[in-house]
Design a protein around this motif. Structure first.
Motif, PDB file in Angstrom:
ATOM      1  N   UNK A 143      -5.545  10.366  -3.056  1.00  0.00           N
ATOM      2  CA  UNK A 143      -5.276   9.160  -2.335  1.00  0.00           C
ATOM      3  C   UNK A 143      -5.241   7.963  -3.082  1.00  0.00           C
ATOM      4  N   UNK A 144      -4.111   7.362  -2.360  1.00  0.00           N
ATOM      5  CA  UNK A 144      -3.802   5.932  -2.731  1.00  0.00           C
ATOM      6  C   UNK A 144      -3.986   4.958  -1.557  1.00  0.00           C
ATOM      7  N   UNK A 145      -4.084   3.749  -1.505  1.00  0.00           N
ATOM      8  CA  UNK A 145      -3.921   2.613  -0.892  1.00  0.00           C
ATOM      9  C   UNK A 145      -3.117   1.610  -1.051  1.00  0.00           C
ATOM     10  N   UNK A 146      -2.632   0.829   0.016  1.00  0.00           N
ATOM     11  CA  UNK A 146      -1.702  -0.242  -0.397  1.00  0.00           C
ATOM     12  C   UNK A 146      -1.992  -1.377   0.708  1.00  0.00           C
ATOM     13  N   UNK A 147      -2.128  -2.522   0.279  1.00  0.00           N
ATOM     14  CA  UNK A 147      -2.092  -3.751   1.076  1.00  0.00           C
ATOM     15  C   UNK A 147      -1.062  -4.519   1.018  1.00  0.00           C
ATOM     16  N   UNK A 148      -0.252  -5.104   2.017  1.00  0.00           N
ATOM     17  CA  UNK A 148       1.044  -5.631   2.038  1.00  0.00           C
ATOM     18  C   UNK A 148       1.116  -6.569   0.795  1.00  0.00           C
ATOM     19  N   UNK A 149       2.168  -6.550   0.172  1.00  0.00           N
ATOM     20  CA  UNK A 149       2.364  -7.330  -1.027  1.00  0.00           C
ATOM     21  C   UNK A 149       1.941  -7.051  -2.343  1.00  0.00           C
ATOM     22  N   UNK A 150       1.155  -5.991  -2.268  1.00  0.00           N
ATOM     23  CA  UNK A 150       0.413  -5.403  -3.499  1.00  0.00           C
ATOM     24  C   UNK A 150       0.847  -4.137  -3.646  1.00  0.00           C
ATOM     25  N   UNK A 151       0.630  -3.721  -4.963  1.00  0.00           N
ATOM     26  CA  UNK A 151       1.134  -2.298  -5.560  1.00  0.00           C
ATOM     27  C   UNK A 151       0.095  -1.346  -4.986  1.00  0.00           C
ATOM     28  N   UNK A 152       0.536  -0.013  -4.989  1.00  0.00           N
ATOM     29  CA  UNK A 152      -0.387   0.957  -4.599  1.00  0.00           C
ATOM     30  C   UNK A 152      -1.479   1.199  -5.408  1.00  0.00           C
ATOM     31  N   UNK A 153      -2.732   1.445  -5.020  1.00  0.00           N
ATOM     32  CA  UNK A 153      -3.780   1.537  -6.012  1.00  0.00           C
ATOM     33  C   UNK A 153      -4.298   2.981  -5.545  1.00  0.00           C
ATOM     34  N   UNK A 154      -4.441   3.785  -6.738  1.00  0.00           N
ATOM     35  CA  UNK A 154      -4.894   5.060  -6.868  1.00  0.00           C
ATOM     36  C   UNK A 154      -6.565   5.275  -6.833  1.00  0.00           C
ATOM     37  N   UNK A 155      -7.114   5.736  -5.683  1.00  0.00           N
ATOM     38  CA  UNK A 155      -8.452   5.898  -5.675  1.00  0.00           C
ATOM     39  C   UNK A 155      -9.309   7.036  -6.067  1.00  0.00           C
ATOM     40  N   UNK A 156      -8.692   8.476  -5.641  1.00  0.00           N
ATOM     41  CA  UNK A 156      -9.481   9.330  -6.116  1.00  0.00           C
ATOM     42  C   UNK A 156      -8.404  10.391  -6.352  1.00  0.00           C
ATOM     43  N   UNK A 210      -1.977   9.945   1.215  1.00  0.00           N
ATOM     44  CA  UNK A 210      -2.105  11.139   0.450  1.00  0.00           C
ATOM     45  C   UNK A 210      -0.900  11.434  -0.424  1.00  0.00           C
ATOM     46  N   UNK A 211      -1.121  11.786  -1.582  1.00  0.00           N
ATOM     47  CA  UNK A 211       0.024  12.064  -2.392  1.00  0.00           C
ATOM     48  C   UNK A 211      -0.223  13.312  -3.337  1.00  0.00           C
ATOM     49  N   UNK A 212       0.810  13.966  -3.651  1.00  0.00           N
ATOM     50  CA  UNK A 212       0.588  15.240  -4.566  1.00  0.00           C
ATOM     51  C   UNK A 212       1.939  15.264  -5.552  1.00  0.00           C
ATOM     52  N   UNK A 213       1.318  15.859  -6.618  1.00  0.00           N
ATOM     53  CA  UNK A 213       2.185  16.108  -7.766  1.00  0.00           C
ATOM     54  C   UNK A 213       1.985  17.664  -8.372  1.00  0.00           C
ATOM     55  N   UNK A 214       2.894  18.012  -9.123  1.00  0.00           N
ATOM     56  CA  UNK A 214       2.450  19.407  -9.952  1.00  0.00           C
ATOM     57  C   UNK A 214       1.591  19.057 -11.419  1.00  0.00           C
TER      58      UNK A 214
END
Length: 126
Positions: free
Chosen positions: A36-49, A96-100
């Motif tokens: 899970x990431x989050x993003x506020x307008x004008x800022x970079x995406x922040x990884x949470x968990x 939500x994001x995913x990778x291998x």
């Protein structure tokens, strides 16, 4: 390919709770790192968990440790984020994001994650 669809966002007062879900469908054989990431307008995406989908590893950023819980519901095929004790500064679009890259499952660099949902908005009022 991995398809991800978030749900569960909304508006809540400070101190309240929300549960986000990410419905996941995967055509990939092998372990996935789900985040899970989050993003506020004008800022970079922040990884949470993050967690590895075989249940071997979880990770939390300090900003949400003790308040947010990442989990997966194998029956529903969802990645969930239980958010408690919400603060106005938690207001953001949540992705939500995913990778291998299951061998190093950390939500540090968004570019490491090729699969993303469209996001769900969370607004926390004071």
């Amino acid at each position: 390919q991995v398809q991800l669809v978030e749900s569960g966002g909304g508006s809540v007062q400070a101190g309240g709770s929300l549960k986000l879900s990410c419905a996941a469908s995967s055509g990939i054989i092998g372990r996935l790192c789900m985040t899970w990431f989050r993003q506020v307008p004008g800022k970079d995406r922040e990884g949470l968990a993050a967690l590895v989908d075989d249940g071997t590893s979880t990770y939390y950023h300090d900003s949400v440790k003790g308040r947010f819980t990442i989990s997966q519901d194998n029956a529903k095929r969802t990645l969930d984020l239980q958010m408690n004790s919400l603060k106005p500064e938690d207001t953001a679009m949540y992705f939500c994001a995913a990778s291998t890259r299951a061998w190093f499952c950390r939500p540090t660099i968004p570019a490491d994650f090729p699969f993303w949902g469209r996001g769900t908005q969370v607004t926390v009022s004071s």
